[in-house]
Design an enzyme around this catalytic site. Sequence first.
Site, PDB file in Angstrom:
ATOM      1  N   LYS A 298      -7.352   9.182   6.738  1.00 24.32           N
ATOM      2  CA  LYS A 298      -8.617   8.451   6.704  1.00 24.32           C
ATOM      3  C   LYS A 298      -9.321   8.553   8.060  1.00 24.32           C
ATOM      4  O   LYS A 298      -8.663   8.724   9.082  1.00 24.32           O
ATOM      5  CB  LYS A 298      -8.348   6.963   6.433  1.00 24.32           C
ATOM      6  CG  LYS A 298      -7.913   6.627   5.033  1.00 24.32           C
ATOM      7  CD  LYS A 298      -7.686   5.118   4.900  1.00 24.32           C
ATOM      8  CE  LYS A 298      -7.219   4.744   3.504  1.00 24.32           C
ATOM      9  NZ  LYS A 298      -8.214   5.001   2.444  1.00 24.32           N
ATOM     10  N   ARG A 372      -1.781   4.704  -6.815  1.00 23.63           N
ATOM     11  CA  ARG A 372      -1.448   5.045  -8.206  1.00 23.63           C
ATOM     12  C   ARG A 372      -0.074   5.693  -8.325  1.00 23.63           C
ATOM     13  O   ARG A 372       0.552   5.613  -9.375  1.00 23.63           O
ATOM     14  CB  ARG A 372      -2.563   5.915  -8.796  1.00 23.63           C
ATOM     15  CG  ARG A 372      -2.790   7.221  -8.085  1.00 23.63           C
ATOM     16  CD  ARG A 372      -4.146   7.834  -8.413  1.00 23.63           C
ATOM     17  NE  ARG A 372      -5.242   7.087  -7.769  1.00 23.63           N
ATOM     18  CZ  ARG A 372      -6.530   7.346  -7.956  1.00 23.63           C
ATOM     19  NH1 ARG A 372      -6.896   8.325  -8.771  1.00 23.63           N
ATOM     20  NH2 ARG A 372      -7.456   6.636  -7.346  1.00 23.63           N
TER      21      ARG A 372
HETATM   22  N1  BES Z   1      -6.300   1.615  -0.288  1.00 22.38           N
HETATM   23  C1  BES Z   1      -7.334   2.520  -0.621  1.00 22.38           C
HETATM   24  C2  BES Z   1      -8.519   1.882  -1.340  1.00 22.38           C
HETATM   25  C3  BES Z   1      -9.325   0.866  -0.568  1.00 22.38           C
HETATM   26  C4  BES Z   1     -10.511   1.242   0.014  1.00 22.38           C
HETATM   27  C5  BES Z   1      -8.939  -0.450  -0.503  1.00 22.38           C
HETATM   28  C6  BES Z   1     -11.271   0.312   0.684  1.00 22.38           C
HETATM   29  C7  BES Z   1      -9.697  -1.387   0.180  1.00 22.38           C
HETATM   30  C8  BES Z   1     -10.874  -1.007   0.767  1.00 22.38           C
HETATM   31  C9  BES Z   1      -6.778   3.614  -1.525  1.00 22.38           C
HETATM   32  O1  BES Z   1      -5.450   3.936  -1.332  1.00 22.38           O
HETATM   33  C10 BES Z   1      -7.566   4.837  -1.249  1.00 22.38           C
HETATM   34  O2  BES Z   1      -7.445   5.364  -0.177  1.00 22.38           O
HETATM   35  N2  BES Z   1      -8.334   5.266  -2.215  1.00 22.38           N
HETATM   36  C11 BES Z   1      -9.110   6.435  -2.073  1.00 22.38           C
HETATM   37  C12 BES Z   1      -8.833   7.244  -3.309  1.00 22.38           C
HETATM   38  C13 BES Z   1      -9.312   8.658  -3.236  1.00 22.38           C
HETATM   39  C14 BES Z   1      -8.547   9.434  -2.214  1.00 22.38           C
HETATM   40  C15 BES Z   1      -9.133   9.277  -4.584  1.00 22.38           C
HETATM   41  C16 BES Z   1     -10.569   5.997  -1.967  1.00 22.38           C
HETATM   42  O3  BES Z   1     -10.926   4.952  -2.508  1.00 22.38           O
HETATM   43  O4  BES Z   1     -11.327   6.665  -1.296  1.00 22.38           O
HETATM   44 MN    MN Z   2      -5.209   5.430   0.133  1.00 22.10          MN
END
Ligand code: BES
Ligand code: MN
Length: 524
Positions: A298, A372
Amino acid sequence: MTSPSTTTLSLVDTDPAELAVDAIVIGLHSQTGEREADAGPAGTLLLASGAESIAAAFDGKLTETLALLGATGAPGEVVKLASLGTVTAPVVAAVGLGPEPTGAAPAPETLRRAAGAVVRALAGARRVALTLPLPDDADASPALRAVAEGALLGAYRFAGYKTRPQPARREPVAEVLIAVPEAGDAGARAEIERAHAVAGAVRLSRDWVNTAPNMLRPPAFADAVAEAARAAGLGVEVLDETALAAGGYGGIIAVGQGSEAPPRLVKLTYTPAEGGNGKRVALVGKGITFDTGGISIKPAQGMWEMKSDMGGAAAVGAAMLAIAALKPAVTVTGYLPMAENMPSGTSYRPGDVITMYNGKKVEVLNTDAEGRMVLGDALARACEDGADYLFETSTLTGGQVIALGKRVAGLMGTPELCERVRAAGDAVGEPAWPMPLPDDVRKGMDSDVADISQVNAGMDRAGHMLQGGVFLREFVTDDVAWAHIDIAGPSYHSGEPTGYWTKGGTGVPLRTLVHLVEEIAAAG
Ligand code: BES
Ligand code: MN
Ligand code: ZN
């Protein structure tokens, strides 16, 4: 890490004007609609019911004085004034309730937020009494519940880690008295007891979310949950990395393998007396103790908030403690898959194919879609153990925040169960909204090499929240009614405190889960 002090509630039915407390709280409505042109500044304000004896002690000058001090009765507004001997309490605090609903008592959520806001604003006082408009009949229960929960949650504060004492910091209110018509009433007393159990659980879940991520890696989180659960009399089983690998939990192992702190799966069981009504509820919560994204790392901006990526597991773990205290007539099992998603030489990688607990093969495309992976295993295990209703909650997608914002959770799953979750969320002040699981979204997740891609095969982020739900559905068996509650937005509050929400973890959707379990226990 637990919050510094707790707050206790009790009921009083004596004259509020004579209560020996540090502050007495009254409700204040902003009046709308027609009023006489010469009503004066106070004409815009209306004292809520419950404040009668305080108003009388001020010789009818209370609304006028509040107006002079700038009170408008807007929701969440708190205006304090010195009582100067008019009533026993040295301070009177008026909390805004918004316009008076015509012919009805304020909505429970209005009361919950007002109680939270005023108890927070009165930090520094030890004992506070609340006189808020509670209906004087059989319908009093939801209003009293709301006031009680709001007071305890508004008083929450995370202890933090400061090494020096903070002299300027005012301690949370220690004792809250709630004025009711009949303090000995069994129903009212039961509500106070319930509020201690439920709000105590929410406070603990907030503590877990707010704990620094280096202090709550999966083994430590599992230990904390297991210890609290054992003390509450729940059945506890903790699968460590060896047991997870031997058991075929490919998703949990894959996400956890990049971290030096190994993954865990915590299973908590509540068994009702005499088997209850025979129904079985499963609760599953995402427990990523920190989500860097892994190899698909990230951006740095805001990454620290990913310490809250275990908000689902915190809500489920703490909900199990509340359930142990409330003793509903239904079997409840909690599943908390825990892992730390880190980039390293041992991380799982895009392109990997993972065999999940139910045998399905998943092609990894983005290691940041880790939730997931751990949830797929936990859902499959919950279905294998047997459940009539399965509620899963997770900080799963940024797409949820884009679609529904920071207050409303996303709901996917069996339509009838989603509707029940929506209604329960509405009742407790944790709104959630149903979203579809479209065939074309599933089609977009077809993999060239495996049974399913973890995300859209072309990495198209369209319908991003729905991709999460569609993926999770693959791990739930057809005989189980299930609901996925995406809490990426509402589980964490990054703004200034408001209502009964403090900064950081909110505890959403713990109160919804407890409400649903009680409802299933009562009606099946
Ligand atoms: N934990 C995150 C989602 C999240 C984002 C929670 C903002 C709280 C605030 C999750 O694991 C994630 O990184 N999701 C990605 C998925 C993508 C890579 C398909 C996302 O939401 O960008
Ligand atoms: Mn994630
Ligand atoms: Zn995540």
